[in-house]
Enzyme design. Structure first.
Site, PDB file in Angstrom:
ATOM      1  CB  CYS A  53      -3.251   0.469   8.466  1.00 56.39           C
ATOM      2  SG  CYS A  53      -1.710   0.333   7.611  1.00 56.39           S
ATOM      3  CG  HIS A  89      -2.137  -0.694   1.250  1.00 56.04           C
ATOM      4  ND1 HIS A  89      -2.685  -1.261   2.374  1.00 56.04           N
ATOM      5  CD2 HIS A  89      -3.010  -0.953   0.231  1.00 56.04           C
ATOM      6  CE1 HIS A  89      -3.833  -1.857   2.064  1.00 56.04           C
ATOM      7  NE2 HIS A  89      -4.047  -1.689   0.774  1.00 56.04           N
TER       8      HIS A  89
HETATM    9  N1  ARG Z   1      -3.635  -7.361   6.556  1.00 51.27           N
HETATM   10  C1  ARG Z   1      -4.084  -6.162   5.927  1.00 51.27           C
HETATM   11  C2  ARG Z   1      -3.922  -6.273   4.429  1.00 51.27           C
HETATM   12  O1  ARG Z   1      -3.001  -6.887   3.985  1.00 51.27           O
HETATM   13  C3  ARG Z   1      -3.354  -4.981   6.467  1.00 51.27           C
HETATM   14  C4  ARG Z   1      -3.826  -3.679   5.954  1.00 51.27           C
HETATM   15  C5  ARG Z   1      -3.057  -2.533   6.473  1.00 51.27           C
HETATM   16  N2  ARG Z   1      -3.512  -1.308   5.980  1.00 51.27           N
HETATM   17  C6  ARG Z   1      -2.797  -0.383   5.319  1.00 51.27           C
HETATM   18  N3  ARG Z   1      -3.373   0.724   5.013  1.00 51.27           N
HETATM   19  N4  ARG Z   1      -1.575  -0.610   4.902  1.00 51.27           N
HETATM   20  O2  ARG Z   1      -4.682  -5.776   3.668  1.00 51.27           O
END
Ligand code: ARG
Length: 303
Positions: free
Chosen positions: A298, A202
């Protein structure tokens, strides 16, 4: 806003006119009621969550934000604000990543409107519907993209503070087609940023716009073209080495009011650099959530 994708960064005036409501003062949290690591959809995920510890870390984070910003929480018992019963959402047990609500939507500044996410993975596909129920009960309009292209909300799409400009991470979870629709349908100027590696699955794992002129970035995550765009649109890039971005989630912080940065506490070098640049910092423990691949940004959805 003119609604251009691949906006020509050189044509953007040096200072923007983002007069709309700032997005750093209202923050939504989703309770980690069933938080766990049951599957592996990013390279950080590892089982062994201590549920009580996770709950305590999350409560502390919400409490801290409560002192800094307007905070709304939705959880299994309903929304802990003035909102009525109908706002209650009960995240089911099979959605262990629900706490990462920053991935569920994108807020359009100045409009009571959210663009709902379309998750890239089957494991998280059903999550945004719960966000949608909260948002509609809270009086917001929720719009869905027509495209099938995945779009993971604020995980990948971050507004440039003070400018009518959206940074759009793509290539891991969100896809360009989603940004094309955001640009064409909603008139948003998008600067796409390709993410080069699944360690940066991300944009918020490798980029945080602290204010209009300064961003925290992990150069390793971007292509030369991407780095040039960042260089062009920020006066100062505070660089974070790959190890700090990946081991400490240093870039997955949240800047409140352009001056105070809430950041995972095990980031001494980054914290020193932020303070040298005049930012106040507050270190928080989010290590239980890092087991799922997420930290402060997140968990905190800005709207
Ligand atoms: N386990 C989640 C995923 O892989 C974690 C998300 C974390 N969020 C973020 N904005 N990076 O999607």
């Amino acid at each position: 806003m003119s609604g251009a994708l691949f906006v020509d960064v050189d044509s953007i005036p040096n200072r923007g006119s983002f007069e709309k409501r700032s997005l750093d003062r209202s923050v939504l949290f989703s309770a980690p009621t069933h938080f766990d690591v049951d599957y592996e959809i990013n390279p950080y995920m590892r089982p062994g969550v201590d549920e009580e510890r996770a709950a305590a870390q999350w409560e502390s984070l919400v409490e801290l934000f409560g002192e800094l910003a307007d905070v709304t929480v939705f959880d299994a018992d309903g929304v802990r604000t003035e909102l009525d019963e109908e706002a209650a959402v009960t995240p089911p047990e099979d959605l262990p990543d629900m706490a990462f609500c920053s991935n569920h939507a994108l807020s359009i500044p100045g409009e009571d409107r959210f663009v709902l996410a379309r998750m890239a993975t089957a494991e998280r596909r059903d999550e945004p519907a719960y966000f949608e129920r909260w948002a509609e009960a809270a009086g917001y309009e929720v719009v869905r993209l027509h495209t099938d292209a995945p779009f993971e909300g604020c995980g990948d799409a971050r507004w440039h503070p003070g400018r009518d400009l959206l940074w759009g991470g793509y290539g891991q979870r969100s896809e360009l087609g989603a940004y094309r629709e955001l640009a064409e349908r909603f008139g948003i100027d998008v600067v796409p940023l390709e993410l080069t590696d699944d360690a940066y699955y991300h944009l918020d794992v490798c980029f945080s716009a602290l204010d209009e002129t300064t961003a925290l970035v992990c150069p390793d995550a971007f292509t030369a073209t991407g780095r040039a765009k960042l260089d062009r649109l920020f006066d100062t890039l505070i660089e974070v080495p790959a190890a700090a971005a990946q081991e400490g989630f240093a870039c997955n912080c949240h800047a409140v009011g352009g001056e105070l940065v809430v950041i995972q506490e095990t980031n001494d070098a980054t914290i020193d650099r932020l303070e040298a640049h005049g930012y106040e910092t507050v270190g928080v423990a989010t290590d239980e959530f890092m087991k799922a691949g997420g930290s402060v940004a997140c968990l905190a959805f800005p709207y």
